[in-house]
Scaffold this active site. Structure first.
Site, short mmCIF file in Angstrom:
data_model
loop_
_atom_site.label_atom_id
_atom_site.label_comp_id
_atom_site.label_asym_id
_atom_site.label_seq_id
_atom_site.Cartn_x
_atom_site.Cartn_y
_atom_site.Cartn_z
N ASN A 48 0.86 -1.18 0.00
CA ASN A 48 0.00 0.00 0.00
C ASN A 48 0.90 1.24 0.00
O ASN A 48 1.44 1.62 1.03
CB ASN A 48 -0.89 -0.05 1.26
CG ASN A 48 -1.79 1.16 1.37
OD1 ASN A 48 -1.84 1.99 0.47
ND2 ASN A 48 -2.49 1.27 2.50
N TRP A 49 1.03 1.82 -1.18
CA TRP A 49 1.95 2.97 -1.30
C TRP A 49 1.33 4.26 -0.77
O TRP A 49 1.97 5.31 -0.75
CB TRP A 49 2.39 3.14 -2.77
CG TRP A 49 3.30 2.04 -3.25
CD1 TRP A 49 3.78 0.98 -2.49
CD2 TRP A 49 3.86 1.87 -4.55
NE1 TRP A 49 4.58 0.17 -3.27
CE2 TRP A 49 4.66 0.70 -4.54
CE3 TRP A 49 3.77 2.59 -5.75
CZ2 TRP A 49 5.34 0.24 -5.67
CZ3 TRP A 49 4.45 2.13 -6.87
CH2 TRP A 49 5.24 0.97 -6.82
N HIS A 87 -10.04 1.20 4.28
CA HIS A 87 -8.83 1.38 5.10
C HIS A 87 -9.15 2.34 6.25
O HIS A 87 -9.90 3.31 6.06
CB HIS A 87 -7.70 1.92 4.23
CG HIS A 87 -6.37 1.88 4.91
ND1 HIS A 87 -6.03 2.77 5.90
CD2 HIS A 87 -5.33 1.03 4.80
CE1 HIS A 87 -4.80 2.47 6.34
NE2 HIS A 87 -4.36 1.42 5.69
N GLU A 138 -6.24 -4.92 10.53
CA GLU A 138 -5.23 -3.89 10.78
C GLU A 138 -5.57 -3.11 12.04
O GLU A 138 -6.41 -2.19 11.99
CB GLU A 138 -5.17 -2.91 9.59
CG GLU A 138 -4.73 -3.52 8.28
CD GLU A 138 -4.10 -2.48 7.38
OE1 GLU A 138 -2.92 -2.64 7.05
OE2 GLU A 138 -4.77 -1.49 7.03
N SER A 197 2.55 -2.10 10.57
CA SER A 197 3.98 -2.10 10.85
C SER A 197 4.65 -3.45 10.57
O SER A 197 5.54 -3.87 11.32
CB SER A 197 4.25 -1.65 12.29
OG SER A 197 3.83 -0.31 12.46
P1 PGA Z 1 2.13 0.35 7.92
O1 PGA Z 1 0.75 0.57 7.12
O2 PGA Z 1 2.75 -0.89 7.35
O3 PGA Z 1 2.91 1.58 7.65
O4 PGA Z 1 1.78 0.19 9.35
C1 PGA Z 1 -0.12 -0.50 6.89
C2 PGA Z 1 -1.39 -0.01 6.27
O5 PGA Z 1 -1.83 1.10 6.59
O6 PGA Z 1 -2.00 -0.71 5.46
#
Ligand code: PGA
Length: 254
Positions: free
Chosen positions: A9-10, A95, A167, A214
């Site tokens: 996910n950029w 998201h 998430e 993360s």
């Molecule tokens: P992150 O983002 O890997 O920087 O925690 C994950 C996401 O928001 O999908």
């Protein structure tokens, strides 16, 4: 996990040229990605270029969002039908950054998931609790509600596939690890919530449950060593080709 799904996910992190450079580097490294399904999700404006760069590689193109109507007077929105013409097969939906910053409701997320599936594309429905919700012991009920709200009344045809991404909002972008036991528990909660909506066979064969928050080269293999975790959704660690390739390597490690 055999053939883990890895979604990059950029976000809105890269300038056009940076996205193009990253796609080229990822393409170069992708000969080593065998054993994983890797999907790149650039900004809408870079979809065409990134799509051309990764064409005929094993890499797939995804989008970070879409609108819930196929066509019409919806200024500024992007139809999944248009995304499909650019080669997008996978669309991230709901998201937490959109739920929070754009006040996306569960009804919007439901309509997006329904349309994406009806076009033969694969939605990645994101669910997750905030820190306060977790502290108050509401995590499981929040997650169940999010899964039900997004997918209740949706029918999965034989060829359809669906992804649910767990998430935890408080872990996203924080650099913190999440306890793998806790992830496994939450994935079981999601699976049970899915069993309320679909047959066991459909859930087992057509739905993937992945983890995001993360994820990095150090923690990825630990997360994926749990059979309930079918893949990862990666933000920060996907914005640099070397780090991203290290995550993929950690994910496919036997
Ligand atoms: P992150 O983002 O890997 O920087 O925690 C994950 C996401 O928001 O999908």
């Amino acid at each position: 996990m055999k053939n883990p799904l890895i979604i990059a996910n950029w976000k809105m992190k890269l300038a056009p040229q940076e996205a193009i450079d990253l796609a080229k580097k990822v393409k170069k490294a992708s000969t080593k990605y065998k054993g994983a399904e890797v999907v790149l999700c650039p900004s809408f404006t870079e979809l065409a270029e990134v799509g051309k760069i990764i064409d005929a590689t094993g890499l797939k193109l995804g989008a970070q969002d879409c609108f819930w109507e196929e066509q019409g007077a919806f200024t500024g929105e992007i139809s999944p039908k248009i995304l499909q013409e650019y080669g997008v097969e996978t669309v991230i939906i709901g998201h937490s950054e959109r739920r929070t910053s754009l006040l996306e409701t569960s009804q919007m997320i439901h309509k997006k998931a329904r349309l994406v599936l009806s076009l033969g594309m694969r939605p990645v429905v994101c669910v997750g609790e905030s820190f306060d919700e977790r502290q108050e012991g509401l995590k499981d009920s929040i997650i169940i509600r999010q899964v039900h709200d997004a997918l209740n009344g949706i029918w999965l045809n034989k060829m359809d596939s669906l992804v649910v991404a767990y998430e935890p909002i408080w872990v996203i972008g924080s650099g913190q690890d999440c306890d793998p036991e806790e992830i496994e528990h939450t994935h079981q909660v999601i699976r049970q919530a899915l069993y309320d909506l679909f047959t066991e066979q459909v859930v087992d064969e057509q739905v993937k449950i992945i983890y995001g928050g993360s994820v990095d080269p150090e923690n990825v293999s630990n997360y994926l060593s749990h059979a309930t975790v079918h893949g990862v959704l990666i933000g920060t660690a996907s914005w640099d080709a070397t780090t991203f390739s290290a995550v993929v390597a950690g994910a496919i490690k036997p």
